[in-house]
Design an enzyme around this catalytic site. Structure first.
Site, mmCIF file in Angstrom:
data_model
loop_
_atom_site.group_PDB
_atom_site.id
_atom_site.type_symbol
_atom_site.label_atom_id
_atom_site.label_comp_id
_atom_site.label_asym_id
_atom_site.label_seq_id
_atom_site.Cartn_x
_atom_site.Cartn_y
_atom_site.Cartn_z
ATOM 1 N N HIS A 122 72.157 21.402 19.614
ATOM 2 C CA HIS A 122 72.632 20.456 18.592
ATOM 3 C C HIS A 122 71.731 19.219 18.668
ATOM 4 O O HIS A 122 71.210 18.894 19.735
ATOM 5 C CB HIS A 122 74.079 20.099 18.959
ATOM 6 C CG HIS A 122 74.808 19.251 17.974
ATOM 7 N ND1 HIS A 122 74.653 17.894 17.904
ATOM 8 C CD2 HIS A 122 75.737 19.568 17.038
ATOM 9 C CE1 HIS A 122 75.457 17.402 16.964
ATOM 10 N NE2 HIS A 122 76.121 18.405 16.420
ATOM 11 N N ASP A 199 76.070 21.049 27.519
ATOM 12 C CA ASP A 199 76.789 20.540 26.348
ATOM 13 C C ASP A 199 77.942 21.500 26.061
ATOM 14 O O ASP A 199 77.754 22.591 25.531
ATOM 15 C CB ASP A 199 75.806 20.473 25.171
ATOM 16 C CG ASP A 199 76.508 20.191 23.846
ATOM 17 O OD1 ASP A 199 77.745 20.086 23.821
ATOM 18 O OD2 ASP A 199 75.790 20.085 22.832
ATOM 19 N N GLN A 202 81.369 22.782 22.105
ATOM 20 C CA GLN A 202 82.022 23.940 21.487
ATOM 21 C C GLN A 202 82.805 24.761 22.498
ATOM 22 O O GLN A 202 83.861 25.294 22.183
ATOM 23 C CB GLN A 202 80.972 24.853 20.829
ATOM 24 C CG GLN A 202 80.321 24.262 19.609
ATOM 25 C CD GLN A 202 81.303 24.028 18.477
ATOM 26 O OE1 GLN A 202 82.275 24.769 18.310
ATOM 27 N NE2 GLN A 202 81.078 22.990 17.700
ATOM 28 N N LYS A 225 87.207 18.734 19.429
ATOM 29 C CA LYS A 225 86.956 20.167 19.265
ATOM 30 C C LYS A 225 87.946 20.987 20.094
ATOM 31 O O LYS A 225 87.855 22.202 20.151
ATOM 32 C CB LYS A 225 85.540 20.525 19.717
ATOM 33 C CG LYS A 225 84.468 19.567 19.234
ATOM 34 C CD LYS A 225 83.603 20.171 18.184
ATOM 35 C CE LYS A 225 82.408 19.275 17.909
ATOM 36 N NZ LYS A 225 81.797 19.540 16.630
ATOM 37 N N CYS A 363 73.748 20.267 12.173
ATOM 38 C CA CYS A 363 73.080 19.400 13.168
ATOM 39 C C CYS A 363 72.248 20.227 14.138
ATOM 40 O O CYS A 363 72.178 19.909 15.341
ATOM 41 C CB CYS A 363 74.080 18.540 13.936
ATOM 42 S SG CYS A 363 74.936 17.380 12.880
HETATM 43 N N1 PMP Z 1 77.029 19.649 20.665
HETATM 44 C C1 PMP Z 1 77.566 20.651 19.969
HETATM 45 C C2 PMP Z 1 77.250 22.058 20.345
HETATM 46 C C3 PMP Z 1 78.415 20.365 18.893
HETATM 47 O O1 PMP Z 1 78.947 21.367 18.191
HETATM 48 C C4 PMP Z 1 78.704 19.020 18.571
HETATM 49 C C5 PMP Z 1 79.600 18.672 17.395
HETATM 50 N N2 PMP Z 1 79.271 19.334 16.218
HETATM 51 C C6 PMP Z 1 78.124 18.016 19.342
HETATM 52 C C7 PMP Z 1 77.310 18.367 20.390
HETATM 53 C C8 PMP Z 1 78.384 16.562 19.079
HETATM 54 O O2 PMP Z 1 79.712 16.269 19.304
HETATM 55 P P1 PMP Z 1 80.357 14.901 18.790
HETATM 56 O O3 PMP Z 1 79.981 14.804 17.336
HETATM 57 O O4 PMP Z 1 81.809 15.091 19.006
HETATM 58 O O5 PMP Z 1 79.758 13.808 19.592
#
Ligand code: PMP
Length: 405
Positions: A122, A199, A202, A225, A363
């Site tokens: 991401h 990370d 998910q 999430k 993203c």
């Molecule tokens: N990493 C992953 C794999 C994600 O899916 C997301 C959220 N789409 C993020 C990081 C970022 O998370 P947040 O927007 O809650 O900071």
């Protein structure tokens, strides 16, 4: 026993109609819905206990502090952290990674060092490292993926060296659903002396995570999430590493003593929690974890596998649909493109049928570049979804296909 009607009944938002159609919420990778217990805990805090934490000597402040720190305890136990001192509240995964890249990075990274990430990250696990590399002259290396959207381990091994100071990898990809072999990744990184950041944005709602068994240096995730509120997440970090890191932000709560000449910083975890925290968010996060624990990862995993298998079989049988992300180890995400309909048009038409999915780059632009698509449509499932919601999705896809035929 897994009782879907009871579980759905816990989520008041799911009963609504949109455009006169029953809502089918299939955008759980973006954010999950919140059970009544989480909503109630947040309301209760504002109705009864609202006060600032760690400072007041009065009853409300003591209650607020107990609830806030109680949430930290729940989170520490859930991830099997060694102690609450290893749990740092942040605004979410993004801030958690920025905290590590800024604080740990500034103390440990110099020109010529390497940060190794994967091609399926991401943006939040790419850009902070790019910024660190720009500041320090370090080099960002990227381990490639194959056509199924899996990490190519041999290529990862080749990129890993004594120069690698940190390996950052997503536990479960939001764009592909791929589950990475993080235990192997961590072991290999440690063998060359690199630190590890996983990370878990998910993964944490779908898979049990034991930070001690994994021996991970930093595990980060977001409450929203995991059936919890937005604006709150965590770094779970090893205490000895966190203790040696400089603060991320300066201000109230993160100090023990301040003079104009010098300040002394507070102990963990407060050293990294400058300012008034998201108190209701932390409380809601704790409740969300209790919600997950009450169902249990065995039941969650079994149910979500059924949903993914059901959706995947439908996708395979759907003419003109190409799945993006067909990893063997995969969870809860069906990312795809249709021959005849742009993902954004698809998202809009499907929405009119009451089905909430996501269309875009998620993203993860490098993933789109790898698969040579501008965007994908993504349906992502959660424990409260049903086969009939997946049927509604495929009926809506057919409608979209017919419109553009
Ligand atoms: N990493 C992953 C794999 C994600 O899916 C997301 C959220 N789409 C993020 C990081 C970022 O998370 P947040 O927007 O809650 O900071």
């Amino acid at each position: 026993m897994f009782e879907i009607e009871k579980i759905r009944g816990d989520f008041p938002i799911l009963t609504q109609q949109v455009y006169g159609k029953q809502l089918a919420y299939l955008d759980n990778a973006a954010t999950t819905q919140k059970p009544q217990s989480v909503i109630d805990a947040i309301s209760h805090y504002y109705e009864c206990d609202n006060s600032n934490v760690h400072r007041g000597v009065h009853a409300l402040s003591e209650r607020a502090t107990a609830e806030y720190e109680g949430a930290r305890k729940i989170i520490a136990a859930f991830f099997n952290a060694r102690s609450e001192r290893e749990v740092i509240f942040t605004r979410g995964t993004t801030e958690a990674i920025n905290l590590i890249a800024t604080s740990w990075g500034s103390a440990n990274i110099k020109a010529g060092d390497e940060i190794l990430i994967t091609h399926m990250e991401h943006h939040s696990n790419i850009v902070p490292w790019q910024m660190l590399c720009e500041r320090t002259g370090a080099v960002l290396k990227v381990a490639p993926i194959n056509d199924d959207g899996e990490l190519i381990i041999e290529a990862f091994d080749e990129l890993l060296s004594e120069r690698t100071k940190l390996v950052g990898a997503v536990h479960m990809s939001n764009a592909l659903g791929t589950i990475n072999p993080i235990a192997d990744i961590i072991r290999k990184a440690h063998a060359v002396g690199a630190k590890t950041l996983i990370d878990g944005a998910q993964a944490a709602a779908h898979l049990a995570v034991d930070v001690q068994a994994l021996d991970v240096d930093f595990y980060v995730t977001s409450a929203h999430k995991m059936y919890g509120p937005t604006g709150i997440g965590v770094v779970i970090g090893k205490e000895n590493i966190l203790a040696a890191m400089p603060p991320y932000q300066g201000g109230g709560d993160m100090i023990r003593m301040v003079t104009f000449e010098k300040s002394e910083y507070n102990d963990l975890p407060y050293k990294f929690e400058a300012g008034t925290p998201h108190i209701s968010g932390a409380i809601g996060f704790g409740k969300a974890i209790e919600y997950i624990e009450n169902i249990g990862f065995d039941a969650i995993g079994k149910r979500e596998k059924e949903l993914l298998a059901y959706a995947t079989a439908k996708a395979e049988a759907f003419e003109g649909l190409r799945q993006i992300g067909t990893a063997k180890e995969k969870a809860c995400v069906l990312s795809f493109v249709l021959d005849s309909v742009h993902p954004h048009d698809l998202g809009t038409i499907v929405d009119r049928e009451g089905v909430a999915i996501r269309a875009g780059h998620h993203c993860a632009m490098p993933v789109m570049q790898f698969f040579k698509v501008p965007a994908t449509a993504r349906a992502s499932f959660s424990v409260y979804n049903t086969e009939s919601e997946i049927d509604a999705l495929f009926a809506a896809l057919k409608t979209a296909q017919d419109i553009f035929a």
